[in-house]
Design a protein around this motif. Structure first.
Motif, PDB file in Angstrom:
ATOM      1  N   PHE A 206       0.829  -1.208   0.000  1.00  0.00           N
ATOM      2  CA  PHE A 206       0.000   0.000   0.000  1.00  0.00           C
ATOM      3  C   PHE A 206       0.864   1.258   0.000  1.00  0.00           C
ATOM      4  O   PHE A 206       0.569   2.236  -0.704  1.00  0.00           O
ATOM      5  N   TYR A 207       1.941   1.253   0.782  1.00  0.00           N
ATOM      6  CA  TYR A 207       2.875   2.384   0.782  1.00  0.00           C
ATOM      7  C   TYR A 207       3.504   2.560  -0.599  1.00  0.00           C
ATOM      8  O   TYR A 207       3.663   3.698  -1.076  1.00  0.00           O
ATOM      9  N   THR A 208       3.847   1.457  -1.258  1.00  0.00           N
ATOM     10  CA  THR A 208       4.420   1.542  -2.601  1.00  0.00           C
ATOM     11  C   THR A 208       3.414   2.139  -3.585  1.00  0.00           C
ATOM     12  O   THR A 208       3.783   2.944  -4.454  1.00  0.00           O
ATOM     13  N   GLY A 209       2.143   1.756  -3.453  1.00  0.00           N
ATOM     14  CA  GLY A 209       1.118   2.332  -4.324  1.00  0.00           C
ATOM     15  C   GLY A 209       0.914   3.814  -4.096  1.00  0.00           C
ATOM     16  O   GLY A 209       0.746   4.588  -5.049  1.00  0.00           O
ATOM     17  N   ILE A 210       0.941   4.229  -2.817  1.00  0.00           N
ATOM     18  CA  ILE A 210       0.819   5.662  -2.510  1.00  0.00           C
ATOM     19  C   ILE A 210       2.018   6.427  -3.064  1.00  0.00           C
ATOM     20  O   ILE A 210       1.878   7.529  -3.617  1.00  0.00           O
TER      21      ILE A 210
ATOM     22  N   PHE B 179      -5.764  -2.944   2.107  1.00  0.00           N
ATOM     23  CA  PHE B 179      -4.474  -2.362   1.754  1.00  0.00           C
ATOM     24  C   PHE B 179      -3.946  -2.962   0.455  1.00  0.00           C
ATOM     25  O   PHE B 179      -3.442  -2.245  -0.418  1.00  0.00           O
ATOM     26  N   LEU B 180      -4.064  -4.271   0.337  1.00  0.00           N
ATOM     27  CA  LEU B 180      -3.578  -4.939  -0.862  1.00  0.00           C
ATOM     28  C   LEU B 180      -4.407  -4.566  -2.079  1.00  0.00           C
ATOM     29  O   LEU B 180      -3.874  -4.333  -3.174  1.00  0.00           O
ATOM     30  N   LEU B 181      -5.715  -4.490  -1.908  1.00  0.00           N
ATOM     31  CA  LEU B 181      -6.588  -4.089  -3.007  1.00  0.00           C
ATOM     32  C   LEU B 181      -6.307  -2.655  -3.437  1.00  0.00           C
ATOM     33  O   LEU B 181      -6.266  -2.347  -4.638  1.00  0.00           O
ATOM     34  N   SER B 182      -6.078  -1.770  -2.478  1.00  0.00           N
ATOM     35  CA  SER B 182      -5.771  -0.387  -2.809  1.00  0.00           C
ATOM     36  C   SER B 182      -4.436  -0.262  -3.524  1.00  0.00           C
ATOM     37  O   SER B 182      -4.281   0.536  -4.454  1.00  0.00           O
ATOM     38  N   SER B 183      -3.456  -1.058  -3.110  1.00  0.00           N
ATOM     39  CA  SER B 183      -2.153  -1.007  -3.779  1.00  0.00           C
ATOM     40  C   SER B 183      -2.239  -1.486  -5.212  1.00  0.00           C
ATOM     41  O   SER B 183      -1.609  -0.910  -6.112  1.00  0.00           O
ATOM     42  N   VAL B 184      -3.060  -2.524  -5.453  1.00  0.00           N
ATOM     43  CA  VAL B 184      -3.239  -3.007  -6.825  1.00  0.00           C
ATOM     44  C   VAL B 184      -3.917  -1.933  -7.677  1.00  0.00           C
ATOM     45  O   VAL B 184      -3.551  -1.690  -8.826  1.00  0.00           O
ATOM     46  N   THR B 185      -4.910  -1.271  -7.106  1.00  0.00           N
ATOM     47  CA  THR B 185      -5.621  -0.232  -7.849  1.00  0.00           C
ATOM     48  C   THR B 185      -4.725   0.969  -8.135  1.00  0.00           C
ATOM     49  O   THR B 185      -4.777   1.554  -9.217  1.00  0.00           O
TER      50      THR B 185
END
Length: 249
Positions: free
Chosen positions: A147-151, A191-197
């Protein structure tokens, strides 16, 4: 004469040994660096920091809900050791809760028990209990790191830094992520779903399609009535959004 000497000394202090003028450069403070540019950390560093906090929480925190004890830990004990308490939700008369979600954790517990047996701690249920909680904490740290990586990918260094600070210091995340309940797992999987999105590029596939696929996977693992309702809502919204995007393109 005294004034001329003082002016000459001031000029010598302002100039270097070669006579070139020097400028007093002040290094920016850490807070100024955060406010202007931001600081980013590697995935491994973020995972280690979050894992230390989650493992500490798994060892120190107590079970704060009786539902976690009797609806999840006791059935897990029953699957692993063939005896334990059974609540009315798991009774064959009502059959409101399936054993599939608990069976996943029971498999993790069996693996932890085999590892503890290798090190000479055979049939030690306390070690198995804490090992399952530590596995939950490591999985939570992995999802939070993604999630941090996605942000960081979507919003930049400054927002990702404050996100990391909130993840490390928020009391609600510290307590709820280690609870052995489907609601806590949904919270961690968000968190995992948000990071994928956040990390999905629109050129390859729309984020709604990826969210739909992962929502179907997570809901099938939880397999609870509320998960089915959420899955239907996500399916309809993702289907409508993906069709609108394809029609406009």
């Amino acid at each position: 004469r005294m004034r001329l000497r003082r002016r000459g000394e001031e000029r010598e202090e302002q100039s270097g040994p070669s006579g070139a003028p020097t400028t007093n450069k002040k290094h920016p403070s850490y807070l100024a660096l955060i406010s202007e540019e931001g600081v980013s950390y590697s995935f491994l560093s973020v995972f280690i920091a979050l894992a230390c906090v989650r493992l500490f929480s798994g060892i120190v925190n107590i079970i704060s809900d009786c539902d976690e004890t009797f609806n999840y830990w006791e059935p897990t004990h029953y699957l692993m050791y063939k005896y334990g308490f059974e609540t009315w939700e798991y009774s064959p008369v009502y059959a409101l809760r399936p054993y599939f979600y608990i069976a996943i954790h029971a498999v993790v517990g069996q693996v932890c028990q085999l590892v503890s047996t290798v090190f000479g701690y055979s049939n030690d249920k306390i070690i198995v209990f804490y090992a399952i909680r530590c596995c939950l904490g490591l999985f939570c740290a992995l999802c939070e790191s993604l999630f941090y990586t996605g942000i960081l990918y979507r919003f930049g260094k400054r927002v990702s830094l404050f996100t990391l600070i909130f993840l490390l210091s928020t009391l609600y995340v510290l307590i709820s992520t280690l609870q052995y309940t489907p609601s806590s797992d949904k919270f961690v999987n968000s968190f995992l779903l948000s990071s994928v999105t956040l990390t999905t590029k629109s050129s390859s596939s729309t984020p709604s399609d990826v969210a739909l696929a992962y929502s179907a996977l997570s809901a099938s693992l939880f397999f609870t009535p509320e998960s089915s309702i959420v899955l239907v809502n996500v399916f309809l919204s993702s289907l409508l959004s993906s069709s609108c995007l394809r029609s406009t393109s």
